[in-house]
Design a protein around this motif. Structure first.
Motif, PDB file in Angstrom:
ATOM      1  N   UNK A   1      18.143  17.194   0.778  1.00 55.39           N
ATOM      2  CA  UNK A   1      18.541  18.406   1.476  1.00 55.39           C
ATOM      3  C   UNK A   1      19.816  18.135   2.271  1.00 55.39           C
ATOM      4  N   UNK A   2      20.519  19.216   2.628  1.00 58.27           N
ATOM      5  CA  UNK A   2      21.765  19.126   3.388  1.00 58.27           C
ATOM      6  C   UNK A   2      21.456  19.139   4.879  1.00 58.27           C
ATOM      7  N   UNK A   3      22.185  18.331   5.645  1.00 56.99           N
ATOM      8  CA  UNK A   3      22.023  18.263   7.089  1.00 56.99           C
ATOM      9  C   UNK A   3      23.399  18.449   7.730  1.00 56.99           C
ATOM     10  N   UNK A   4      23.445  19.265   8.772  1.00 55.20           N
ATOM     11  CA  UNK A   4      24.678  19.482   9.533  1.00 55.20           C
ATOM     12  C   UNK A   4      24.769  18.390  10.596  1.00 55.20           C
ATOM     13  N   UNK A   5      25.727  17.484  10.456  1.00 55.83           N
ATOM     14  CA  UNK A   5      25.871  16.358  11.386  1.00 55.83           C
ATOM     15  C   UNK A   5      26.243  16.826  12.796  1.00 55.83           C
ATOM     16  N   UNK A   6      26.820  18.021  12.913  1.00 54.53           N
ATOM     17  CA  UNK A   6      27.216  18.545  14.217  1.00 54.53           C
ATOM     18  C   UNK A   6      26.095  19.313  14.913  1.00 54.53           C
ATOM     19  N   UNK A   7      25.026  19.619  14.178  1.00 57.28           N
ATOM     20  CA  UNK A   7      23.896  20.359  14.732  1.00 57.28           C
ATOM     21  C   UNK A   7      22.630  19.838  14.056  1.00 57.28           C
ATOM     22  N   UNK A   8      22.142  18.692  14.513  1.00 52.74           N
ATOM     23  CA  UNK A   8      21.019  18.032  13.859  1.00 52.74           C
ATOM     24  C   UNK A   8      19.685  18.736  14.075  1.00 52.74           C
ATOM     25  N   UNK A   9      19.555  19.545  15.117  1.00 54.77           N
ATOM     26  CA  UNK A   9      18.289  20.222  15.372  1.00 54.77           C
ATOM     27  C   UNK A   9      17.162  19.209  15.498  1.00 54.77           C
ATOM     28  N   UNK A  10      16.143  19.328  14.675  1.00 53.89           N
ATOM     29  CA  UNK A  10      14.998  18.417  14.700  1.00 53.89           C
ATOM     30  C   UNK A  10      15.187  17.202  13.790  1.00 53.89           C
ATOM     31  N   UNK A  11      16.338  17.090  13.129  1.00 55.86           N
ATOM     32  CA  UNK A  11      16.595  15.974  12.222  1.00 55.86           C
ATOM     33  C   UNK A  11      16.971  14.716  12.987  1.00 55.86           C
ATOM     34  N   UNK A  12      16.649  13.580  12.405  1.00 47.46           N
ATOM     35  CA  UNK A  12      17.046  12.298  12.984  1.00 47.46           C
ATOM     36  C   UNK A  12      18.546  12.086  12.761  1.00 47.46           C
ATOM     37  N   UNK A  13      19.194  11.247  13.583  1.00 48.50           N
ATOM     38  CA  UNK A  13      20.625  10.986  13.424  1.00 48.50           C
ATOM     39  C   UNK A  13      20.976  10.433  12.031  1.00 48.50           C
ATOM     40  N   UNK A  14      22.239  10.600  11.685  1.00 49.48           N
ATOM     41  CA  UNK A  14      22.776  10.122  10.409  1.00 49.48           C
ATOM     42  C   UNK A  14      22.636   8.609  10.322  1.00 49.48           C
ATOM     43  N   UNK A  15      22.254   8.121   9.151  1.00 46.35           N
ATOM     44  CA  UNK A  15      22.142   6.681   8.879  1.00 46.35           C
ATOM     45  C   UNK A  15      23.437   6.274   8.197  1.00 46.35           C
ATOM     46  N   UNK A  16      24.334   5.705   8.934  1.00 48.11           N
ATOM     47  CA  UNK A  16      25.650   5.358   8.391  1.00 48.11           C
ATOM     48  C   UNK A  16      25.656   4.073   7.586  1.00 48.11           C
ATOM     49  N   UNK A  17      26.494   4.070   6.544  1.00 43.59           N
ATOM     50  CA  UNK A  17      26.635   2.843   5.753  1.00 43.59           C
ATOM     51  C   UNK A  17      27.422   1.777   6.488  1.00 43.59           C
TER      52      UNK A  17
ATOM     53  N   UNK B   1       0.806  -1.218   0.000  1.00 41.81           N
ATOM     54  CA  UNK B   1       0.000   0.000   0.000  1.00 41.81           C
ATOM     55  C   UNK B   1       0.832   1.258   0.000  1.00 41.81           C
ATOM     56  N   UNK B   2       2.099   1.171   0.267  1.00 38.17           N
ATOM     57  CA  UNK B   2       2.933   2.366   0.261  1.00 38.17           C
ATOM     58  C   UNK B   2       4.113   2.224   1.204  1.00 38.17           C
ATOM     59  N   UNK B   3       4.844   3.273   1.316  1.00 44.94           N
ATOM     60  CA  UNK B   3       6.008   3.266   2.187  1.00 44.94           C
ATOM     61  C   UNK B   3       6.950   4.383   1.815  1.00 44.94           C
ATOM     62  N   UNK B   4       8.180   4.254   2.241  1.00 48.79           N
ATOM     63  CA  UNK B   4       9.157   5.284   1.949  1.00 48.79           C
ATOM     64  C   UNK B   4      10.552   4.828   2.312  1.00 48.79           C
ATOM     65  N   UNK B   5      11.497   5.668   1.979  1.00 51.68           N
ATOM     66  CA  UNK B   5      12.889   5.349   2.252  1.00 51.68           C
ATOM     67  C   UNK B   5      13.648   6.643   2.503  1.00 51.68           C
ATOM     68  N   UNK B   6      14.591   6.584   3.441  1.00 53.83           N
ATOM     69  CA  UNK B   6      15.479   7.701   3.740  1.00 53.83           C
ATOM     70  C   UNK B   6      16.908   7.209   3.558  1.00 53.83           C
ATOM     71  N   UNK B   7      17.676   7.951   2.760  1.00 54.08           N
ATOM     72  CA  UNK B   7      19.075   7.589   2.509  1.00 54.08           C
ATOM     73  C   UNK B   7      19.973   8.780   2.824  1.00 54.08           C
ATOM     74  N   UNK B   8      21.085   8.494   3.487  1.00 54.21           N
ATOM     75  CA  UNK B   8      22.072   9.513   3.829  1.00 54.21           C
ATOM     76  C   UNK B   8      23.384   9.222   3.130  1.00 54.21           C
ATOM     77  N   UNK B   9      23.958  10.258   2.528  1.00 56.90           N
ATOM     78  CA  UNK B   9      25.297  10.146   1.947  1.00 56.90           C
ATOM     79  C   UNK B   9      26.325  10.200   3.076  1.00 56.90           C
ATOM     80  N   UNK B  10      27.573   9.855   2.782  1.00 57.25           N
ATOM     81  CA  UNK B  10      28.624   9.973   3.804  1.00 57.25           C
ATOM     82  C   UNK B  10      28.785  11.423   4.271  1.00 57.25           C
TER      83      UNK B  10
END
Length: 86
Positions: free
Chosen positions: A70-86, A36-45
């Protein structure tokens, strides 16, 4: 009644296409896919400046949305979820 049957067949076909075309999970990605649906979130290094690119995709009934990146500052995530590391 014939139109209703055609509509049901189209809906089932669209759901089947969504299952078949769902991308496989890869390193640096998290996601959930159902018929019925879904999604995916991918983070670059994380780059030398402490930033990384995050892309979110989603979809329902076999129709996908274009990636929203979009760009995310790994040192200041604010309301963003943590980095998804490879």
């Amino acid at each position: 009644m014939k139109k209703l049957g055609s509509l049901v067949v189209c809906a089932i076909t669209a759901m089947g296409i969504g299952v078949i075309s769902a991308p496989a999970a890869q390193a640096g990605c998290q996601g959930l896919w159902t018929p019925w649906g879904g999604g995916q979130r991918c983070d670059d290094p994380i780059d030398a400046n402490g930033f990384f690119q995050r892309c979110d995709t989603g979809g329902a009934f076999g129709f996908s949305t274009p990636p929203q990146c979009y760009q995310v500052d790994a040192n200041n995530l604010g309301n963003n979820q943590p980095w998804i590391g490879p």
